[in-house]
Every structure is written in structure tokens, then in C-alpha cells.
Design an enzyme around this catalytic site. Sequence first.
Site, PDB file in Angstrom:
ATOM      1  N   SER A  47       0.831  -1.202   0.000  1.00 56.63           N
ATOM      2  CA  SER A  47       0.000   0.000   0.000  1.00 56.63           C
ATOM      3  C   SER A  47       0.872   1.262   0.000  1.00 56.63           C
ATOM      4  O   SER A  47       1.720   1.434  -0.873  1.00 56.63           O
ATOM      5  CB  SER A  47      -0.950  -0.031   1.201  1.00 56.63           C
ATOM      6  OG  SER A  47      -1.940   0.953   1.093  1.00 56.63           O
ATOM      7  N   ASP A 166      -5.611  -3.944  -2.375  1.00 60.14           N
ATOM      8  CA  ASP A 166      -4.587  -3.530  -1.413  1.00 60.14           C
ATOM      9  C   ASP A 166      -3.784  -4.716  -0.883  1.00 60.14           C
ATOM     10  O   ASP A 166      -4.342  -5.683  -0.371  1.00 60.14           O
ATOM     11  CB  ASP A 166      -5.267  -2.803  -0.253  1.00 60.14           C
ATOM     12  CG  ASP A 166      -4.281  -2.012   0.595  1.00 60.14           C
ATOM     13  OD1 ASP A 166      -3.193  -2.531   0.880  1.00 60.14           O
ATOM     14  OD2 ASP A 166      -4.600  -0.873   0.973  1.00 60.14           O
TER      15      ASP A 166
END
Length: 429
Positions: A47, A166
Site C-alpha cells: 500500500s 490492497d
Amino acid sequence: MFDLNGGWNLSFAGCGFLGIYHIGVASCLLEKAPYLVKRATRLYGASAGALTASVLASQASITKCCEDVIEVAKEARKRNLGPLHPSFNLVKVIKSGLNRELASDAHVLASGRLCVSLTRVSDGENVLVSEFSSKEELIQALVCSCFIPIYCGLIPPSFRGVRYVDGGISDNLPQSELKNTITISPFSGESDICPRDNSTSFHELRFTNTSIQMNLGNMYRLSRALFPPEPKVLAEMCQSGYKDALRFLEENNLVMLECPTSGPSLPENPPTSCCQHTETTKEWVLRRLWLLRKRHWWLDEQIALPPPIKKVFCEACQDKPGLYAKVSEMLPVRLASYMLMPYTLPVQSAYSVAQRFVEWIPEVPADVSWLAGVAGDVYRQAWKGAPANSKSLHEGNTCPFTLILPTFLSLSLFTSFAFPPSGFFFFFS
């Protein structure tokens, strides 16, 4: 004592807008121990951590990266709902920033060193990507690693024809179990470089390989990961990252300009630690009063950040808003804007939907085909119990991530645009 023999890796945890902490850590490493970055075997990231790792791997400007984070945070805070406002497109902002800051040969520098953590939508498994054939492919991998479902959008982006979301969902701190990996996290816990909160709590939360101590400090950080604070708070977080990294280097005798040849050793003239002297309240007040008369407070030596980074925060904190911004920040105007949200938000949502639909047109065939395949697979497994033959599922295996996420995305594709998030979330912005 951290041993440099045998090589080492750096791993940056995913943390949303707390990525400003990683910038403070990276600036300290580049200034006090640059060999830790230059000679690291791998740079892992998930991320927001993947964005910082990509900047280090591609040798991009850490100062420019800091400017971009501040601008994104300020842009999100302009709206009543913060980053949840329909007109705020985080994926588009990330793409434009990466296209602007990364060099044309960034994929060449990053291949083999940068490892981006991704979560495969089909089965929820973690995938580490380390080879990139072009700059666009590198950017697409980073966008997939930063894509939080619902928060960033409804249809997951694709990388090499496979849908990912993610990377923090499956592995938020890649390869943290390796002894030669230096782990970096903005949450107080057991990472090598992380805040050290004065808390008596012994409770710990393990979130996909990330250690998070259960205390009020981490609760505040978790709220700020999705809802960015003002620039001066971001400056404090960045400085915290710098100090925590410096403490780690000093505790392990790693502060030096060149890489040691036979294990770590103390430098001849070790730099003075920023944590050795604790300022008294009187000293702090006098210093702040003196700085108020100076326009460039970033020259203050007590602020433990490199001068270019301090200058960025100085300009962001001293940026004088225009007349419209001053009026809109007044309490009566803000109360009126919240009261009028039931009337203004549908209009803003309609405009944002039209704009995003135009931008979505080139990707319509691939996205619709993926949604149709997911819907067919879910139907066959839910009602007939037959194994799926589509490529979106592997060997007919069923798991909650496979069924729930694609089904929710396909059902809420159009309804979520018509019904934007509730105004409850503005309290966190």
C-alpha cells in the site's frame, strides 16, 4: 544488535496517509546511513509503504514525494466528507503523482529490488511482484497495492490481466519474519523502526504480519490513516519517523557514511542524538517565541528533519489561504454547508459520476467482462454447487474473499454512486 553480514532488506508497512511517517524514516536513512538503502537486497512495501519503497528503489526525490503527500492531504481536507467525497478520486491522484515523479527508466531501477505486495481478488492470496517491463506496468502494480475496496472504488484494477486490491489485506509487512529484514511501521508495536509509546498495555493486535499495540496512540493513528490531518500534524508524524529511524541506527551502531566491511562498529565521531537532551517547558516556550519572529522556522536545528523536508512543511503550514478559503472555514459557513449537504451532495455526486463514467469508457469492455465472469462463477457455486471453469477462480476452490467481495462489487456498481456515503464520516475529517 542488527547484523549486516549476509545482506539485509527493508520492509515498509501499509498505512494510508500515515505514509508521511515513512518519508521521515527514508529521509533519515538517506542522510545518516545511505548504504542501508543503496545496498539493500530487497525493498518490500504494501500500500502506502510500496509507494515509499518505489521512490527509494527508483532513486526519485524524497522531497517531491513529501510535497505530493501534503498536497493530497490538503486536497482531501477541502471537502466536507474528506476523502469519502464523491469528487475525490484517490486512484487518479496517485496515478498522476507517480507519472510525474517517477523517471522514465524507473522500472529498470526497480526491477529485481522493489517487491510490491498485492492481494489477488480471486482467492485472497498474497502476491509479491518484483519485475516490471515498463514504467506504466510499475505504476499499475503500485495502484493495485494501494487500492482499498469501496474506499478507492468498486472495480479492482488489474495487473497483467489479473485483478488485485490492497496488498495490506493479505500481507501488510512483507517478509517481516526474516531476521535480516528491517521492518518499518508507523504503528507502535514490535517493528524495528516504529513509535515507542509510553503505554502499560500488553495487548497486541496482529494485522496481516503487522504488530499494533492496543493503546490510544495507535487508535488515533488508525483514524488518521484514512482521514488525513492538517499539515502541521503531518510534520510531527514525519519528524517522529525521522527520530525513530535515528534511534534504531544509534542503538545498532549503524550511523555512518559508508557501509562497514567487517560488521557494524561505532564511528569515530558519532553525531549527537536528537533525543539526548529533553527540552524543558521554559526552553520550548522561549524557542517557539523566537521562531515566531522568523519567517523560515525550518532553519531551527531542534527540528529533526533535513532542511529540504523542513522547508516543504514550512511552506505548507504558512500557506495563506485566499478569501474564499477563509470565508469557507468560518464556523457559520461550515455549519451551513453541512446542513445543505442533503441538497448539494446529489448534484456533486451526479457531476462526479458523469466525469468518472467518461474516464471509465476505455476500460468498460474489460471490466464488464470481468464482472460477468464473476457473476457466473458465483451463481454456479451458490446455486448448483458445480466447480467454476472461469479463470477468475482457481480449480473451483471457494473462500469468503472470493465470493463476498466480487458479489458485493457487482451488486453495488451503480447503486453506490446514487447513494453516496453517509455524512457521519465527516466527524473524522
